[in-house]
Design a protein around this motif. Structure first.
Motif, mmCIF file in Angstrom:
data_model
loop_
_atom_site.group_PDB
_atom_site.id
_atom_site.type_symbol
_atom_site.label_atom_id
_atom_site.label_comp_id
_atom_site.label_asym_id
_atom_site.label_seq_id
_atom_site.Cartn_x
_atom_site.Cartn_y
_atom_site.Cartn_z
ATOM 1 N N GLN A 51 0.831 -1.197 0.000
ATOM 2 C CA GLN A 51 0.000 0.000 0.000
ATOM 3 C C GLN A 51 0.865 1.246 0.000
ATOM 4 O OE1 GLN A 51 -3.021 0.178 3.046
ATOM 5 N NE2 GLN A 51 -3.535 2.311 2.612
ATOM 6 N N THR A 52 0.521 2.168 -0.886
ATOM 7 C CA THR A 52 1.155 3.476 -0.914
ATOM 8 C C THR A 52 0.052 4.523 -1.017
ATOM 9 O OG1 THR A 52 2.597 4.964 -2.181
ATOM 10 C CG2 THR A 52 1.555 3.172 -3.411
ATOM 11 N N GLY A 53 -0.120 5.287 0.046
ATOM 12 C CA GLY A 53 -1.219 6.237 0.079
ATOM 13 C C GLY A 53 -2.549 5.515 0.051
ATOM 14 N N ALA A 54 -3.424 5.921 -0.857
ATOM 15 C CA ALA A 54 -4.736 5.286 -0.974
ATOM 16 C C ALA A 54 -4.742 4.138 -1.974
ATOM 17 C CB ALA A 54 -5.780 6.321 -1.377
ATOM 18 N N ARG A 113 -9.832 0.216 5.587
ATOM 19 C CA ARG A 113 -10.208 -1.191 5.716
ATOM 20 C C ARG A 113 -11.025 -1.732 4.543
ATOM 21 N NH1 ARG A 113 -9.053 -3.660 10.411
ATOM 22 N NH2 ARG A 113 -8.233 -2.349 12.072
ATOM 23 N N LEU A 114 -11.590 -0.876 3.719
ATOM 24 C CA LEU A 114 -12.360 -1.333 2.564
ATOM 25 C C LEU A 114 -11.574 -1.036 1.293
ATOM 26 C CD1 LEU A 114 -14.983 -2.499 1.413
ATOM 27 C CD2 LEU A 114 -15.847 -0.145 1.281
ATOM 28 N N MET A 115 -11.302 -2.092 0.522
ATOM 29 C CA MET A 115 -10.544 -1.946 -0.711
ATOM 30 C C MET A 115 -11.369 -2.454 -1.890
ATOM 31 S SD MET A 115 -6.804 -3.479 -1.877
ATOM 32 C CE MET A 115 -7.260 -5.178 -1.511
ATOM 33 N N ILE A 116 -11.392 -1.684 -2.962
ATOM 34 C CA ILE A 116 -12.000 -2.075 -4.229
ATOM 35 C C ILE A 116 -10.867 -2.269 -5.230
ATOM 36 C CG2 ILE A 116 -13.606 -1.415 -6.056
ATOM 37 C CD1 ILE A 116 -15.016 0.364 -3.995
#
Length: 277
Positions: A104-107, A171-174
């Motif tokens: 993960q980097t940023g959003a 916590r929510l990833m698309i």
């Protein structure tokens, strides 16, 4: 005179005590430091994970066959009696496991995942044709029986994933995903003439390599447990086959063979649970 002196001493003493009390009141007081408040670090998707998955798989492509007849005397009624499709669509079950890594980097979240599933997907046909209806001869009541089956026993993919976090707590990833797909199973085809016993058979290869694309949603229930749902479309290509043609000994249908086309592609809907290290 002594009394006056004592009174003077008492007054001076009281004044001294009052002055000391006033100075003491002006001194800073010592207070206890507040207890530290623990703020947990924000959740991050970075790290390795392993998990399990299960869901449904449905064929998306067609499977067809045709009768190739080079004999003018039989080509009309043989081809008319031959079914063009290989059964109706079916839905199978698949389940297995996966492993991968996210960064993960940023959003944004980048990752790679590989999985391997067993599958019950299959498609078959057992067709008994109508009599040819010739005017005379032994073939007037003759007909063809066609039996075919193709199945997918296992399916694996190796895919890149690109996602973004959709909530402030990360916590929510698309995500979208795509990569290489590979699978294997079995395929067979046969057409049998009821009167002459002529048999046309073929077994096309069903171990395939192709591509896969899709997308999904994943949510971190805890810092270590995540759940996901995803859709994948897998295309393992297609194969053409031709049966061995009849020989002259089969005088009823010389020069007849069966040709077919199998397309190996499917839509997958599945859910999964991962443990993040």
């Amino acid at each position: 005179m002594i009394n006056s002196w004592l009174k003077g001493v008492a007054v001076v003493a009281l004044m001294a005590v009052g002055t000391m009390a006033a100075q003491a009141a002006d001194l800073p007081t010592r207070k206890e430091a507040p207890a530290p408040v623990f703020v947990p670090p924000p959740f991050t998707w970075t790290g390795f994970y392993v998990g399990v998955n299960a869901g449904g798989i449905a064929p998306s492509g067609g499977r067809g066959a045709s009768l190739l007849d080079t004999n003018p005397a039989t080509s009309g009624f043989l081809s008319a009696d031959f079914p063009g499709g290989l059964g109706s669509q079916s839905v199978g079950f698949l389940g297995g496991g996966q492993a991968g890594y996210n960064w993960q980097t940023g959003a944004f979240v980048l990752g790679v995942e590989t999985d391997f599933d067993g599958s019950t997907l299959s498609k078959s046909i057992n067709n008994t044709g109508t009599p040819f209806g010739l005017a005379a001869g032994a073939l007037s009541t003759d007909f063809l029986s066609v039996n075919a089956k193709t199945s997918l026993s296992w399916l694996g993919t190796t895919r890149a994933r690109r996602g973004f976090v959709a909530t402030p707590d990360n916590r929510l990833m698309i995500y979208a995903t795509g990569g290489v797909a590979y699978g294997g199973g079995s395929s067979n085809f046969s057409a049998i003439d009821a009167t002459t016993g002529s048999i046309f058979t073929a077994s096309p290869s069903s171990t395939r390599v192709g591509w896969v694309i899709g997308g999904g949603v994943e949510y971190a229930v805890t810092n270590n447990i995540t759940v996901k749902g995803e859709y994948l479309y897998a295309d393992l290509g297609s194969s053409n086959f031709n049966s061995i043609g009849n020989t002259a000994a089969n005088i009823a249908f010389p020069g007849v063979s069966v040709a077919g086309h199998y397309s190996y592609n499917a839509s997958i809907f599945r859910a999964g649970v991962n443990y993040k290290f």
